[in-house]
Scaffold this motif. Structure first.
Motif, PDB file in Angstrom:
ATOM      1  N   UNK A   1       0.807  -1.209   0.000  1.00  0.00           N
ATOM      2  CA  UNK A   1       0.000   0.000   0.000  1.00  0.00           C
ATOM      3  C   UNK A   1       0.843   1.263   0.000  1.00  0.00           C
ATOM      4  N   UNK A   2       1.917   1.261   0.792  1.00  0.00           N
ATOM      5  CA  UNK A   2       2.794   2.433   0.850  1.00  0.00           C
ATOM      6  C   UNK A   2       3.485   2.659  -0.493  1.00  0.00           C
ATOM      7  N   UNK A   3       4.000   1.601  -1.082  1.00  0.00           N
ATOM      8  CA  UNK A   3       4.672   1.730  -2.377  1.00  0.00           C
ATOM      9  C   UNK A   3       3.706   2.212  -3.464  1.00  0.00           C
ATOM     10  N   UNK A   4       2.456   1.743  -3.385  1.00  0.00           N
ATOM     11  CA  UNK A   4       1.446   2.176  -4.356  1.00  0.00           C
ATOM     12  C   UNK A   4       1.171   3.673  -4.223  1.00  0.00           C
ATOM     13  N   UNK A   5       1.071   4.159  -2.965  1.00  0.00           N
ATOM     14  CA  UNK A   5       0.831   5.580  -2.752  1.00  0.00           C
ATOM     15  C   UNK A   5       2.007   6.426  -3.218  1.00  0.00           C
ATOM     16  N   UNK A   6       3.226   5.944  -2.945  1.00  0.00           N
ATOM     17  CA  UNK A   6       4.419   6.702  -3.325  1.00  0.00           C
ATOM     18  C   UNK A   6       4.513   6.835  -4.846  1.00  0.00           C
ATOM     19  N   UNK A   7       4.171   5.767  -5.555  1.00  0.00           N
ATOM     20  CA  UNK A   7       4.316   5.760  -7.009  1.00  0.00           C
ATOM     21  C   UNK A   7       3.106   6.355  -7.728  1.00  0.00           C
ATOM     22  N   UNK A   8       2.084   6.669  -6.962  1.00  0.00           N
ATOM     23  CA  UNK A   8       0.867   7.203  -7.591  1.00  0.00           C
ATOM     24  C   UNK A   8       1.169   8.547  -8.248  1.00  0.00           C
ATOM     25  N   UNK A   9       0.786   8.683  -9.500  1.00  0.00           N
ATOM     26  CA  UNK A   9       1.095   9.893 -10.261  1.00  0.00           C
ATOM     27  C   UNK A   9       0.336  11.113  -9.775  1.00  0.00           C
ATOM     28  N   UNK A  10       0.859  12.273 -10.117  1.00  0.00           N
ATOM     29  CA  UNK A  10       0.228  13.528  -9.751  1.00  0.00           C
ATOM     30  C   UNK A  10      -1.140  13.632 -10.426  1.00  0.00           C
ATOM     31  N   UNK A  11      -2.122  14.072  -9.651  1.00  0.00           N
ATOM     32  CA  UNK A  11      -3.495  14.111 -10.144  1.00  0.00           C
ATOM     33  C   UNK A  11      -3.892  15.538 -10.506  1.00  0.00           C
ATOM     34  N   UNK A  12      -4.544  15.657 -11.620  1.00  0.00           N
ATOM     35  CA  UNK A  12      -5.149  16.928 -12.010  1.00  0.00           C
ATOM     36  C   UNK A  12      -6.502  17.017 -11.307  1.00  0.00           C
ATOM     37  N   UNK A  13      -6.596  17.879 -10.268  1.00  0.00           N
ATOM     38  CA  UNK A  13      -7.801  17.913  -9.450  1.00  0.00           C
ATOM     39  C   UNK A  13      -9.031  18.379 -10.233  1.00  0.00           C
ATOM     40  N   UNK A  14      -8.805  19.076 -11.315  1.00  0.00           N
ATOM     41  CA  UNK A  14      -9.944  19.532 -12.106  1.00  0.00           C
ATOM     42  C   UNK A  14     -10.486  18.432 -13.011  1.00  0.00           C
ATOM     43  N   UNK A  15      -9.595  17.604 -13.524  1.00  0.00           N
ATOM     44  CA  UNK A  15     -10.007  16.582 -14.481  1.00  0.00           C
ATOM     45  C   UNK A  15      -9.959  15.153 -13.917  1.00  0.00           C
ATOM     46  N   UNK A  16      -9.263  14.974 -12.800  1.00  0.00           N
ATOM     47  CA  UNK A  16      -9.162  13.634 -12.230  1.00  0.00           C
ATOM     48  C   UNK A  16     -10.482  13.156 -11.643  1.00  0.00           C
ATOM     49  N   UNK A  17     -10.653  11.819 -11.590  1.00  0.00           N
ATOM     50  CA  UNK A  17     -11.894  11.298 -11.008  1.00  0.00           C
ATOM     51  C   UNK A  17     -11.832  11.341  -9.479  1.00  0.00           C
ATOM     52  N   UNK A  18     -12.950  11.010  -8.839  1.00  0.00           N
ATOM     53  CA  UNK A  18     -13.069  11.138  -7.377  1.00  0.00           C
ATOM     54  C   UNK A  18     -12.052  10.261  -6.669  1.00  0.00           C
TER      55      UNK A  18
ATOM     56  N   UNK B   1      -4.893  12.941  -1.913  1.00  0.00           N
ATOM     57  CA  UNK B   1      -4.976  13.578  -0.598  1.00  0.00           C
ATOM     58  C   UNK B   1      -4.379  12.702   0.498  1.00  0.00           C
ATOM     59  N   UNK B   2      -4.392  11.389   0.266  1.00  0.00           N
ATOM     60  CA  UNK B   2      -3.873  10.455   1.266  1.00  0.00           C
ATOM     61  C   UNK B   2      -2.360  10.250   1.150  1.00  0.00           C
ATOM     62  N   UNK B   3      -1.750  10.701   0.073  1.00  0.00           N
ATOM     63  CA  UNK B   3      -0.342  10.435  -0.196  1.00  0.00           C
ATOM     64  C   UNK B   3       0.609  10.872   0.924  1.00  0.00           C
ATOM     65  N   UNK B   4       0.352  12.014   1.625  1.00  0.00           N
ATOM     66  CA  UNK B   4       1.282  12.393   2.699  1.00  0.00           C
ATOM     67  C   UNK B   4       1.487  11.317   3.762  1.00  0.00           C
ATOM     68  N   UNK B   5       0.494  10.432   3.919  1.00  0.00           N
ATOM     69  CA  UNK B   5       0.616   9.343   4.894  1.00  0.00           C
ATOM     70  C   UNK B   5       1.804   8.451   4.552  1.00  0.00           C
ATOM     71  N   UNK B   6       2.018   8.220   3.250  1.00  0.00           N
ATOM     72  CA  UNK B   6       3.124   7.362   2.819  1.00  0.00           C
ATOM     73  C   UNK B   6       4.475   8.017   3.057  1.00  0.00           C
ATOM     74  N   UNK B   7       4.482   9.335   3.279  1.00  0.00           N
ATOM     75  CA  UNK B   7       5.737  10.040   3.494  1.00  0.00           C
ATOM     76  C   UNK B   7       6.243  10.008   4.920  1.00  0.00           C
ATOM     77  N   UNK B   8       5.459   9.452   5.839  1.00  0.00           N
ATOM     78  CA  UNK B   8       5.901   9.349   7.228  1.00  0.00           C
ATOM     79  C   UNK B   8       7.041   8.342   7.315  1.00  0.00           C
ATOM     80  N   UNK B   9       8.164   8.770   7.828  1.00  0.00           N
ATOM     81  CA  UNK B   9       9.348   7.915   7.884  1.00  0.00           C
ATOM     82  C   UNK B   9       9.258   6.900   9.018  1.00  0.00           C
ATOM     83  N   UNK B  10      10.133   5.892   8.949  1.00  0.00           N
ATOM     84  CA  UNK B  10      10.177   4.873  10.000  1.00  0.00           C
ATOM     85  C   UNK B  10      10.545   5.500  11.345  1.00  0.00           C
TER      86      UNK B  10
END
Length: 319
Positions: A168-185, A192-201
């Motif tokens: 799950x963490x690797x998936x969030x880290x690799x998730x591409x930048x989203x266009x908030x105007x055109x991206x789906x829900x 918005x959840x991506x910062x969670x993956x940035x919490x270090x050990x």
């Protein structure tokens, strides 16, 4: 409509399971004897257990939430986290599958502009951290109890949990930048959840330490309850068995773990006391660890609901 009906049926099933197990237990053992044992319990360690349980479940647990939100840049006072934690206890008792915990995400969104997806991510971090600690301790407990099959199952669950977190963490880290105007829900929520993956050990260590401290406080709480009933359980047994009792009580298949917690106490500690005494101990642990907190949470619930309706409170209030 179908979703609401499903939740209602799950809640009703949880109530039925709790009532059924408690009914079976009280049909096997004299209810009057159970009540007499509870009435004769030594009040001093029982009072200490209550104070320690409230302190651990509210202060230490809220401190864990505060630390996690701080890591993500949301400096919310500890007192406010205690307020939210208190109000959620009766909601957790009323809603199935611990859905009452989602009230925190709603509260944080309205009062502190924290994205709901991010709050759910924070909830996932704390749940996974605490569950990992509880599973690890339960593995030790099952080994001590010579319940090797359950120990292996707990180990497998822990391994699956760790693998899921890594993926799950690797998936969030690799998730591409989203266009908030055109991206789906869905894409916007993941972004918005991506910062969670940035919490270090290293940042996770104090969160895990607070979770471990909370668990140790609950082990001491159970030890004090055993002392109040004059049940001589060796410390190593209390240390090993309490996480198993807590793990069983946390399964989302009953109402606040009632019935399952008492049944587990009876099975694990059968060699140390009479069944009526153990049943009283299990009930008292439920009261101290859950029911009392849900009762005092009723005081915080009305202002909590009001605060979720007004964006100006309590963000303007000093804590």
């Amino acid at each position: 409509m179908i979703g609401q009906l499903r939740k209602l049926l799950w809640w009703a099933l949880g109530v039925f399971i709790s009532v059924f197990i408690l009914g079976v237990l009280f049909s096997r053992f004299d209810a009057r004897s159970v009540l007499d044992v509870a009435g004769d319990a030594w009040k001093l360690p029982l009072g200490m257990a209550l104070i320690l349980s409230v302190s651990a479940n509210l202060a230490l647990s809220s401190w864990q939430w505060r630390t996690t939100y701080n890591e993500l840049g949301y400096k919310i006072p500890l007192g406010e986290h205690i307020f939210v934690k208190s109000a959620l206890y009766p909601l957790r008792a009323a809603l199935p599958l611990r859905a009452g915990d989602l009230g925190r995400a709603f509260y944080m969104s309205i009062n502190h502009h924290v994205p709901t997806a991010l709050s759910i991510g924070v909830q996932g971090i704390i749940l996974i951290t605490n569950l990992s600690i509880l599973l690890y301790m339960s593995i030790i407990g099952f080994l001590v109890a010579e319940l090797y099959i359950f120990s292996i199952l707990a180990l497998l669950l822990l391994v699956v949990l760790v693998i899921t977190v890594v993926i799950g963490r690797n998936t969030l880290v690799r998730f591409g930048k989203v266009d908030f105007e055109n991206g789906n829900w869905f894409e916007r929520q993941v972004e918005k959840m991506k910062p969670v993956a940035g919490i270090s050990l290293g940042s996770l260590m104090p969160i895990a330490l607070l979770g471990l401290t909370t668990l140790l406080a609950q082990i001491v709480t159970f030890s004090l309850i055993a002392m109040s009933f004059n049940v001589p359980i060796p410390p190593q047994k209390v240390f090993a068995y309490t996480p198993i009792i807590m793990l069983a009580g946390s399964l989302p298949i009953s109402l606040m773990g009632l019935g399952i917690r008492e049944w587990t106490t009876l099975k694990l500690l059968a060699l140390f006391a009479e069944p009526e005494t153990l049943l009283s101990m299990g009930i008292m642990f439920s009261v101290v660890d859950q029911l009392f907190l849900a009762f005092i949470g009723l005081i915080a619930l009305p202002p909590f609901i009001f605060s979720c309706r007004s964006k100006d409170w309590p963000s303007v209030r000093e804590w």
